[in-house]
Enzyme design. Structure first.
Site, PDB file in Angstrom:
ATOM      1  N   ASP A  80      -5.042  45.665 -20.737  1.00  0.00           N
ATOM      2  CA  ASP A  80      -3.684  45.637 -21.284  1.00  0.00           C
ATOM      3  C   ASP A  80      -3.710  45.608 -22.810  1.00  0.00           C
ATOM      4  OD1 ASP A  80      -0.954  44.951 -21.942  1.00  0.00           O
ATOM      5  OD2 ASP A  80      -0.733  44.317 -19.862  1.00  0.00           O
TER       6      ASP A  80
ATOM      7  N   SER B 291       4.788  46.579 -20.768  1.00  0.00           N
ATOM      8  CA  SER B 291       3.794  46.499 -19.697  1.00  0.00           C
ATOM      9  C   SER B 291       4.409  46.741 -18.325  1.00  0.00           C
ATOM     10  CB  SER B 291       3.113  45.131 -19.702  1.00  0.00           C
ATOM     11  OG  SER B 291       2.335  44.988 -20.855  1.00  0.00           O
TER      12      SER B 291
ATOM     13  N   HIS C   9      -0.895  50.642 -22.667  1.00  0.00           N
ATOM     14  CA  HIS C   9      -0.380  50.989 -23.997  1.00  0.00           C
ATOM     15  C   HIS C   9      -1.297  50.349 -25.025  1.00  0.00           C
ATOM     16  CE1 HIS C   9       0.810  46.835 -24.236  1.00  0.00           C
ATOM     17  NE2 HIS C   9       1.296  46.973 -23.007  1.00  0.00           N
TER      18      HIS C   9
ATOM     19  N   HIS D  61       4.062  46.564 -29.410  1.00  0.00           N
ATOM     20  CA  HIS D  61       3.229  47.671 -28.933  1.00  0.00           C
ATOM     21  C   HIS D  61       3.390  48.883 -29.846  1.00  0.00           C
ATOM     22  CE1 HIS D  61       3.806  45.937 -24.587  1.00  0.00           C
ATOM     23  NE2 HIS D  61       3.142  45.130 -25.384  1.00  0.00           N
TER      24      HIS D  61
HETATM   25 ZN   LIG Z   1       0.822  45.746 -21.501  1.00  0.00          ZN
END
Ligand SMILES: [Zn+2]
Length: 635
Positions: free
Chosen positions: A128, A204, A455, A559
């Site tokens: 992640d 996510s 990501h 992100h």
């Molecule tokens: Zn994530």
């Protein structure tokens, strides 16, 4: 594994495979990319494909019947109902309904029709928040250690303990300053696009739903489409078709990524609800006990509101409910030590090792209190593989998702230490899984490993301009070598010492022992000192101090929208290459396991009215959109 040896690559017979896929819709959607590989040389490893071919169903004429695509099924169910007024409308309507019912029944039968003829083990690993720069950062750090004169003592004292470095030894030993390859470097096959349905930057939840359902959805969505319909996941379809299923995560097991494989809620924050999906609810088509093995953190969402350590919004006792269903609950490290994989052959297992998220690997390795001990990602993965492969012995195989969840969270803090520590723990786990995959394939059990990120997080840059002057082309891995803890741990430690902690304590315990910084400037100490009642503020100030020394840049606490690396290994690892959409990864898994996701979607829809509340979720969820946002003059 020696880096110079190319990994085993098992290629399925393209023609046979395509014609025997579960649904025409899958063939429709993936046909173009799928055929692209048809010219590649086809290799038949001894003992694998010959058995495999025998098991493949023959081409069947009825596949010429067109099955509605998943989107068509969803559209058909969401279309507003109109009351028929004339016979001329009623009759065609009834015929259409009969046709749809026939098709639905036929689609439903497909799952079992191909059900017993296929055996495969699929492991999806998710790093992640680990972008391409992060992979380079971890490699350069390891190469730096390998290149220094006293490399063995360097490894012993750097960030992680000796056993971690022993596991990664093939990556660096004798490779010098440039030759080292991390376990993932050896199996790079392409890149994955990450955008969601409503943003070029995914979260996510949408990222994991792309992997689990093979659909693009809005940020925040857990296993539901942009039109708020629950979508069947690869885990649910696998369970339905006789495979075993497992999840391992270092976050709360109810957090967005693992949740997207077993739950269906319009908003990722509904974690109390998500825990109910994991345990299952009697008589609910939507909430079934579909995960055979789950290890991770997040016990607080399983304890009834009002009891110590609960974060549930209601009084439901989910651990009690799990036990009542025959689930073996492994509650903490002491219970794990008493747990034997072979003891739980006939029962699902739920292991919870932290109230909230589990610790970053660097912090975990330095826990001294027995009661606070936790297993590593590799230990959890080891238990999962033992359990699933033993239980799946007379079965069809399994689907297992393993997430290095907190690689992301450290990057949210812009903390290179936590980020690096969990990436190395992830690589260590990848190395273990690769060896396991080799052994399984050699024994003739087709076993596939895919590793990908949902990501990038942090907008990490390996290079940072610190002043007005034109920068040197440098970043310094050695600035991270003597760190022992994540900045998050150090920030919390500082807050817990209020008001006793002094400035000298900050310098010696946080900067020197925590980060290995022996030249902290007055203004840096000030920046931390003024956050003495604010764990997060201190965390960020410390993270910035070590990032600047390493000359690592971060563009965001959130992100970013860059493509991420895609890795595959083992059985049919050449089936997924190049620049793909994140949804292709879910569809690739479904195709290889011959899963019928549409059937699950239809079945989930039957139970929808019992839970679904259009008002659930936050404002963003309710105003979700499938279009992209646009510039509003905010800068
Ligand atoms: Zn994530």
């Amino acid at each position: 594994m020696n880096g110079s040896v190319s990994p085993k690559q098992f290629v399925l017979d393209e023609e046979t495979h395509s014609s025997s896929s579960d649904t025409a819709s899958l063939i429709d959607r993936r046909g173009t990319e799928h055929d692209a590989g048809a010219d590649e040389p086809v290799r038949y490893p001894p003992g694998v494909l010959s058995e495999e071919e025998k098991a493949l169903p023959r081409r069947q004429n009825h596949l010429a019947v067109r099955i509605p695509t998943r989107q068509e099924v969803l559209d058909a169910r969401t279309r507003p109902k109109q009351r028929p007024r004339r016979l001329g409308i009623v009759v065609p309507g009834l015929l259409a309904l009969l046709g749809f019912a026939f098709l639905s029944t036929w689609v439903l039968s497909l799952g079992t029709q191909f059900g017993d003829q296929h055996r495969i083990q699929v492991i999806l690993m998710i790093s992640d928040g680990m972008g391409p720069a992060s992979e380079t950062m971890a490699r350069s750090f390891v190469q730096y250690l390998a290149s220094t004169n006293s490399s063995s003592s360097n490894f012993k004292r750097s960030l992680l303990n000796e056993s971690s470095w022993t596991d990664l030894e093939d990556s660096y030993r004798g490779k010098g300053s440039m030759g080292g390859m991390l376990p993932l470097d050896e199996i790079l096959v392409g890149s994955s696009r990450t955008r969601s349905s409503n943003s070029l930057i995914t979260d996510s939840a949408a990222g994991a739903t792309a992997f689990s359902c093979g659909v693009k959805t809005y940020n925040g969505a857990i296993g539901v489409t942009p039109s708020l319909q629950p979508c069947g996941t690869v885990l649910e379809a696998a369970k339905r078709q006789g495979y075993m299923t497992g999840l391992v995560a270092t976050s709360r097991i109810t957090h967005a990524t693992p949740a997207s494989f077993y739950a269906h809620v319009p908003d990722r924050d509904l974690e109390s609800e998500i825990a109910e999906f994991l345990v299952g609810e009697d008589g609910s088509a939507l909430k079934g006990l579909r995960v055979d093995f789950a290890f991770g953190g997040g016990k607080c969402f399983f304890l009834p509101n009002g009891t110590d350590g609960s974060c549930r919004t209601d009084g439901k006792d989910m651990l009690g409910a799990a036990k009542a269903k025959g689930v073996r609950v492994v509650d903490g490290m002491t219970a794990l030590r008493a747990y034997k994989d072979e003891d739980s052959v006939d029962e699902p297992v739920l292991g919870l090792f932290a109230s909230d998220h589990m610790e970053y690997e660097a912090d975990r390795q330095r826990i001294t209190a027995l009661a606070d001990e936790q297993p590593s990602l590799k230990e959890m993965a080891t238990h999962a593989l033992r359990y699933l492969s033993r239980k799946a012995k007379d079965n069809k195989g399994f689907f297992l998702m393993i997430e290095g969840s907190r690689i992301d969270m450290a990057a949210h803090n812009n903390d290179p230490v936590g980020h690096l520590s969990d990436m190395l723990a992830y690589q260590q786990t990848v190395q273990y899984v690769k060896e396991w995959v080799d052994a399984q394939n050699e024994q003739g059990t087709p076993t596939m490993l895919i590793s990908v990120s949902d990501h990038e997080t942090g907008g990490l840059a390996l290079g940072r301009q610190l002043g007005e002057a034109y920068p040197e082309y440098l970043w310094y891995p050695d600035a991270l070598v003597n760190a022992t803890h994540s900045s998050s741990y150090l920030g919390s430690l500082f807050a817990s010492r209020y008001p006793a902690a002094t400035r000298d304590w900050v310098i010696s315990e946080l900067f020197e022992k925590g980060l290995g910084i022996v030249d902290a400037a007055e203004w840096e100490v000030d920046a931390v000192w003024k956050m003495r009642q604010d764990a997060y503020g201190a965390n960020r100030a410390l993270a910035d101090a070590i990032s600047r020394r390493a000359q690592l840049g971060w563009s965001t606490a959130g992100h970013s929208g860059v493509d991420v690396n895609l890795y595959a290994y083992g059985y049919n690892s050449t089936g997924l290459t190049g620049n793909v959409e994140n949804t292709d990864i879910g569809l690739h898994i479904a195709e290889n396991m011959r899963l019928n996701l549409d059937v699950v979607t239809i079945e989930l829809g039957k139970g929808q009215s019992s839970w679904f509340d259009a008002k659930a979720g936050n404002e963003t969820t309710r105003t979700r959109t499938t279009g992209l946002g646009h510039y509003h003059g905010d800068f």
